[in-house]
Scaffold this motif. Structure first.
Motif, PDB file in Angstrom:
ATOM      1  N   MET A   1      -7.469 -36.955  20.021  1.00  0.00           N
ATOM      2  CA  MET A   1      -8.635 -37.250  20.961  1.00  0.00           C
ATOM      3  C   MET A   1      -9.180 -35.753  21.370  1.00  0.00           C
ATOM      4  O   MET A   1      -8.227 -34.979  21.741  1.00  0.00           O
ATOM      5  N   HIS A   2     -10.389 -35.398  21.438  1.00  0.00           N
ATOM      6  CA  HIS A   2     -10.779 -34.162  22.050  1.00  0.00           C
ATOM      7  C   HIS A   2     -11.328 -34.447  23.338  1.00  0.00           C
ATOM      8  O   HIS A   2     -12.339 -34.978  23.574  1.00  0.00           O
ATOM      9  N   LEU A   3     -10.426 -34.117  24.300  1.00  0.00           N
ATOM     10  CA  LEU A   3     -10.681 -34.289  25.569  1.00  0.00           C
ATOM     11  C   LEU A   3     -10.998 -32.940  26.716  1.00  0.00           C
ATOM     12  O   LEU A   3     -10.244 -32.105  25.985  1.00  0.00           O
ATOM     13  N   ARG A   4     -11.442 -33.239  27.736  1.00  0.00           N
ATOM     14  CA  ARG A   4     -11.738 -32.121  28.483  1.00  0.00           C
ATOM     15  C   ARG A   4     -10.708 -32.169  29.710  1.00  0.00           C
ATOM     16  O   ARG A   4     -10.761 -33.168  30.451  1.00  0.00           O
ATOM     17  N   LEU A   5      -9.677 -31.469  29.988  1.00  0.00           N
ATOM     18  CA  LEU A   5      -8.794 -31.377  31.150  1.00  0.00           C
ATOM     19  C   LEU A   5      -9.075 -30.437  32.017  1.00  0.00           C
ATOM     20  O   LEU A   5      -9.171 -29.265  31.798  1.00  0.00           O
ATOM     21  N   TYR A   6      -9.188 -30.984  33.386  1.00  0.00           N
ATOM     22  CA  TYR A   6      -9.100 -30.225  34.550  1.00  0.00           C
ATOM     23  C   TYR A   6      -7.998 -30.077  35.080  1.00  0.00           C
ATOM     24  O   TYR A   6      -7.176 -31.114  35.596  1.00  0.00           O
ATOM     25  N   LEU A   7      -7.283 -28.783  35.220  1.00  0.00           N
ATOM     26  CA  LEU A   7      -5.936 -28.677  35.791  1.00  0.00           C
ATOM     27  C   LEU A   7      -6.144 -28.094  36.902  1.00  0.00           C
ATOM     28  O   LEU A   7      -6.494 -26.639  37.170  1.00  0.00           O
ATOM     29  N   THR A   8      -5.804 -28.401  37.972  1.00  0.00           N
ATOM     30  CA  THR A   8      -5.604 -27.791  39.457  1.00  0.00           C
ATOM     31  C   THR A   8      -4.337 -27.285  39.726  1.00  0.00           C
ATOM     32  O   THR A   8      -3.233 -27.860  39.332  1.00  0.00           O
ATOM     33  N   THR A   9      -4.336 -26.129  39.976  1.00  0.00           N
ATOM     34  CA  THR A   9      -3.123 -25.370  40.047  1.00  0.00           C
ATOM     35  C   THR A   9      -3.181 -23.968  41.210  1.00  0.00           C
ATOM     36  O   THR A   9      -4.199 -23.778  41.544  1.00  0.00           O
ATOM     37  N   LEU A  10      -2.022 -23.585  41.746  1.00  0.00           N
ATOM     38  CA  LEU A  10      -2.005 -22.403  42.408  1.00  0.00           C
ATOM     39  C   LEU A  10      -1.385 -21.176  41.562  1.00  0.00           C
ATOM     40  O   LEU A  10      -2.012 -20.987  40.718  1.00  0.00           O
ATOM     41  N   ASN A  11      -0.286 -20.832  42.079  1.00  0.00           N
ATOM     42  CA  ASN A  11       0.198 -19.373  41.279  1.00  0.00           C
ATOM     43  C   ASN A  11       0.767 -20.129  40.053  1.00  0.00           C
ATOM     44  O   ASN A  11       1.236 -21.291  39.993  1.00  0.00           O
ATOM     45  N   PRO A  12       0.753 -19.089  38.985  1.00  0.00           N
ATOM     46  CA  PRO A  12       1.447 -19.568  37.827  1.00  0.00           C
ATOM     47  C   PRO A  12       3.081 -19.986  37.865  1.00  0.00           C
ATOM     48  O   PRO A  12       3.571 -19.176  38.604  1.00  0.00           O
ATOM     49  N   THR A  13       3.381 -20.983  37.137  1.00  0.00           N
ATOM     50  CA  THR A  13       4.540 -21.552  36.905  1.00  0.00           C
ATOM     51  C   THR A  13       5.056 -21.663  35.469  1.00  0.00           C
ATOM     52  O   THR A  13       4.159 -21.853  34.640  1.00  0.00           O
ATOM     53  N   ASP A  14       6.074 -21.772  35.347  1.00  0.00           N
ATOM     54  CA  ASP A  14       6.577 -21.876  34.040  1.00  0.00           C
ATOM     55  C   ASP A  14       6.192 -23.118  33.481  1.00  0.00           C
ATOM     56  O   ASP A  14       5.955 -23.317  32.177  1.00  0.00           O
ATOM     57  N   SER A  15       6.022 -24.293  34.397  1.00  0.00           N
ATOM     58  CA  SER A  15       5.720 -25.681  33.820  1.00  0.00           C
ATOM     59  C   SER A  15       4.455 -25.596  33.350  1.00  0.00           C
ATOM     60  O   SER A  15       4.074 -26.425  32.482  1.00  0.00           O
ATOM     61  N   VAL A  16       3.632 -24.651  34.021  1.00  0.00           N
ATOM     62  CA  VAL A  16       2.086 -24.878  33.588  1.00  0.00           C
ATOM     63  C   VAL A  16       2.098 -23.937  32.288  1.00  0.00           C
ATOM     64  O   VAL A  16       1.508 -24.368  31.237  1.00  0.00           O
ATOM     65  N   THR A  17       2.488 -22.612  32.564  1.00  0.00           N
ATOM     66  CA  THR A  17       2.274 -21.561  31.342  1.00  0.00           C
ATOM     67  C   THR A  17       2.839 -21.797  30.019  1.00  0.00           C
ATOM     68  O   THR A  17       2.810 -21.722  28.800  1.00  0.00           O
ATOM     69  N   ARG A  18       4.285 -22.380  30.016  1.00  0.00           N
ATOM     70  CA  ARG A  18       5.122 -22.688  29.011  1.00  0.00           C
ATOM     71  C   ARG A  18       4.938 -24.102  28.516  1.00  0.00           C
ATOM     72  O   ARG A  18       5.526 -24.781  27.668  1.00  0.00           O
ATOM     73  N   GLY A  19       4.507 -25.010  29.694  1.00  0.00           N
ATOM     74  CA  GLY A  19       4.638 -26.473  29.331  1.00  0.00           C
ATOM     75  C   GLY A  19       3.426 -27.229  29.145  1.00  0.00           C
ATOM     76  O   GLY A  19       2.866 -27.395  28.126  1.00  0.00           O
ATOM     77  N   PHE A  20       2.583 -27.325  30.225  1.00  0.00           N
ATOM     78  CA  PHE A  20       1.297 -28.057  30.282  1.00  0.00           C
ATOM     79  C   PHE A  20       0.081 -27.230  29.373  1.00  0.00           C
ATOM     80  O   PHE A  20      -0.787 -28.041  28.573  1.00  0.00           O
ATOM     81  N   LEU A  21      -0.240 -25.996  29.460  1.00  0.00           N
ATOM     82  CA  LEU A  21      -1.029 -25.404  28.748  1.00  0.00           C
ATOM     83  C   LEU A  21      -0.741 -25.563  27.174  1.00  0.00           C
ATOM     84  O   LEU A  21      -1.637 -25.774  26.467  1.00  0.00           O
ATOM     85  N   PRO A  22       0.338 -25.204  26.871  1.00  0.00           N
ATOM     86  CA  PRO A  22       0.387 -25.185  25.208  1.00  0.00           C
ATOM     87  C   PRO A  22       0.384 -26.484  24.946  1.00  0.00           C
ATOM     88  O   PRO A  22       0.058 -26.877  23.482  1.00  0.00           O
ATOM     89  N   ALA A  23       0.976 -27.529  25.823  1.00  0.00           N
ATOM     90  CA  ALA A  23       0.785 -28.811  25.193  1.00  0.00           C
ATOM     91  C   ALA A  23      -0.708 -29.536  25.230  1.00  0.00           C
ATOM     92  O   ALA A  23      -1.028 -29.973  24.171  1.00  0.00           O
TER      93      ALA A  23
END
Length: 377
Positions: A1-23
């Protein structure tokens, strides 16, 4: 599915940069990051926003593209993100559950199985039975969490020198093994991904020194019932609990995936696209049945044991020792000053290891750390 994700976040974390953004990239989704630190996400579409205000988040999204998923992995933004997702009619967490789990006083009030009391600046300290654990009502990372045996007022005054005006919680000290339960729910079914046995540093502080995969999740059914009572059942959740002589007692509920690289370890050990699973649940898909792997996995913290300057800092490394896979992630760098805080902020690096047995993991981890020492002088 081609979806649009809005990710709300604060300072960059490994969970975001190594996990959710690549996912999200692997899923083919378009991503817009809403954050108060847009400079921290080069190469991604970012919008500066007051992400602590759900009204601001809703307004920004409404003026941009139509959302398909609104998601956050931040401890501090779950209520706001849940309200925004609900406004747009998207799958998401119950904001009440997010508030109850973030606020440790509300958690205790909802569960009612552990003696606790609020400690408020300017008010007389409550009468408590010692020993008690004192912690910020909405704290993270073991910061200002301390075991107190005889003087609650003095402990509170010390914390308030660093957190002026903060409401604290004093709760009975729970004796027994400290465990974690990692879950993923879709609002109908809650899947148990697994859990860890946590090794803490010396009291009176509560620094997490090591987490080891635990195939025997004693007390898991009772903890799942407590999560249900809190309204937790959607998305990822990391729950810490103690196996006391009276049964399992929840220490705290973090309504997001486990942190400090243990999320990456969980994905490594389960050998599944964990971050994609979490995002797909927020797109309305059912939570899949996780595998039950054999072998052993551990996350080992490299801690600063003295204040000073980092003289030697091994780089990020991925390797193997016989049948054990290893990942070393530095959190600080050479030349950086460090001060011991007796919290998880004392981590210099995190070492993840996955192997056939605990002995094999221990041997490989020791060999790696002996060959790649950190030096603080």
């Amino acid at each position: 599915m081609h979806l649009r994700l809005y990710l709300t976040t604060l300072n960059p974390t490994d969970s975001v940069t190594r996990g959710f953004l690549p996912a999200a990239k692997a899923l083919g989704w378009e991503v817009t990051i809403l954050t108060d630190q847009p400079e921290g996400y080069p190469g991604h579409e970012t919008i500066a926003a007051d992400v602590h205000d759900p009204r601001a988040v809703i307004d920004v999204v409404a003026r941009h593209h139509r959302p398909d998923v609104i998601f956050s992995n931040s401890d501090h933004l779950q209520v706001e993100t849940a309200l925004a997702a609900d406004y747009f009619g998207l799958p998401g967490k119950d904001w009440r559950a997010c508030l109850t789990t973030k606020n440790k006083a509300l958690t205790r009030r909802a569960l009612g199985d552990v003696r606790s009391a609020r400690v408020v600046p300017g008010e007389p300290p409550p009468e408590v039975g010692y020993p008690v654990v004192v912690k910020p009502r909405e704290g993270v990372a073991s910061e200002d969490v301390v075991l107190v045996h005889d003087d609650l007022a003095a402990a509170a005054r010390d914390i308030w020198t660093r957190r002026p005006g903060a409401v604290l919680v004093a709760e009975e000290y729970l004796e027994g093994p400290l465990m974690t339960l990692e879950t993923l729910g879709d609002g109908v079914t809650t899947r148990v991904l697994g859990g860890f046995h946590t090794t803490l540093g010396p009291l009176p502080h509560f620094v997490e020194e090591r987490l080891d995969w635990s195939p025997d999740l004693a007390g898991a059914d009772e903890v799942l019932a407590q999560l249900k009572a809190l309204g937790v059942g959607f998305g990822a959740c990391h729950t810490e609990y103690v196996l006391t002589g009276k049964g399992p007692r929840v220490v705290e509920v973090n309504y997001r995936v486990i942190g400090d690289n243990c999320d990456l370890l969980l994905a490594d050990h389960l050998d599944v696209p964990l971050f994609e699973w979490i995002l797909r649940v927020h797109a309305g898909e059912p939570a899949p049945e996780p595998p039950r792997p054999g072998g052993h996995a551990a996350a080992i913290s490299v801690l600063a044991t003295r204040s000073g300057t980092i003289m030697k800092a091994p780089k990020e490394l991925t390797g193997a020792h016989e049948d054990v896979r290893l990942w070393h992630l530095p959190l600080k760098e050479a030349g950086q000053p460090v001060a011991v805080t007796h919290t998880n902020r004392d981590y210099l690096a995190l070492l993840r290891a996955v192997g056939p047995t605990r002995d094999a993991v221990d041997t490989a981890a020791k060999a790696f750390l002996d060959a790649h020492p950190w030096v603080v002088a």
